[in-house]
Design a protein around this motif. Structure first.
Motif, short mmCIF file in Angstrom:
data_model
loop_
_atom_site.label_atom_id
_atom_site.label_comp_id
_atom_site.label_asym_id
_atom_site.label_seq_id
_atom_site.Cartn_x
_atom_site.Cartn_y
_atom_site.Cartn_z
N THR A 67 0.83 -1.21 0.00
CA THR A 67 0.00 0.00 0.00
C THR A 67 0.86 1.25 0.00
O THR A 67 0.50 2.26 -0.63
N GLU A 71 0.60 4.82 -2.12
CA GLU A 71 0.49 6.12 -1.45
C GLU A 71 1.63 7.06 -1.84
O GLU A 71 1.44 8.27 -1.90
N ARG A 150 -3.41 4.74 -8.24
CA ARG A 150 -4.33 4.08 -7.31
C ARG A 150 -4.55 2.64 -7.76
O ARG A 150 -4.18 2.24 -8.87
#
Length: 256
Positions: A67, A71, A150
């Motif tokens: 993740t 980010e 994303r």
């Protein structure tokens, strides 16, 4: 009393000196062992570091990407396998560290390409044809850089860039919009208040505006239809009616 304390301190110093001497002598006598242990510890440290930051892990699915990579908008290198209706299939190429790569990479039976879509871009048929020409393999499959924006299920939304030599590259998202071969699309899933969202939104809108101003691609048809509507409005307007009457009056005067 002071003499006794001084004597004790001298004994302690003597013991420390003896210990250092013994360790130094052991290191000298077993230099090869010491070096081997040091090298082993260094290798183990690099292995642990490499695994922890995913330096050379080969990603076969969007779910395998940490993740924090999404980010931080990390860029991944990849090889284009084929074009799809929605975007690209790209085989991830991990960072290679000579010798140590074999130690760090986990055993893998095969490679599965990542499903990639161009972030903020709605492709047209002409846009897909243009992409196919840009990414059509000659002798070897073309490579691209994927800047992660994303993740949506098994799909990655990215800024896709293709190198063009001498450290230069072309962002395909920007170029498609700049040529009028695609429309900008909402970037769903990103916080509208975030800096990343507004930077990307501004960047894509600027590229699309260039195509609109120059009447390229989609905007070429739009501009012609716009001119027809403006012309029709002028003909039906008050000014248009006056102009028609003036022309009619001029023609009747010539006839007389």
């Amino acid at each position: 009393m002071p003499d006794e304390q001084s004597a004790r301190l001298d004994k302690v110093d003597e013991k420390d000196k003896n210990l250092i001497t013994v360790l130094s002598k052991f290191a000298d006598d077993n230099l090869t062992i010491v070096r081997s242990v040091s090298t082993g510890l260094a290798v183990v440290g690099i292995v642990i570091l490499g695994r922890s930051v995913k330096l050379i892990t080969k990603f076969n699915a969007a779910s395998e990407i940490p993740t924090r990579f999404i980010e931080r908008n990390v860029s991944l290198h990849g090889r284009v396998c084929r074009l799809t209706e929605e975007g690209l299939e790209v085989e991830h190429i991990p960072i290679h560290i000579p010798v140590l790569s074999r130690l760090l990479v986990k055993c893998q039976t095969g490679a599965t390409p990542l499903q990639v879509r161009l972030a903020g871009v709605e492709l047209t048929a002409e846009g897909r044809d243009w992409l196919r020409r840009q990414l059509e393999p000659a002798e070897t499959p073309p490579t691209v850089w994927l800047k992660l924006i994303r993740r949506e299920g098994d799909t990655l939304h990215c800024l896709v860039s293709k190198g063009r030599g001498l450290m230069l590259s072309t962002c395909l998202n920007d170029e498609l919009l700049r040529q009028g071969l695609a429309r900008s699309a909402p970037i769903l899933g990103l916080d509208h208040r975030s800096r990343v969202y507004w930077r990307l939104h501004k960047r894509l809108m600027k590229a699309e505006l260039q195509a609109e101003r120059k009447g390229r691609g989609l905007w070429k048809e739009e501009s012609s239809s716009l001119w027809e509507r403006v012309s029709l409005t002028l003909r039906e307007s008050f000014v248009g009616k006056i102009w028609k009457r003036l022309l009619s009056f001029t023609s009747r005067t010539k006839d007389q």
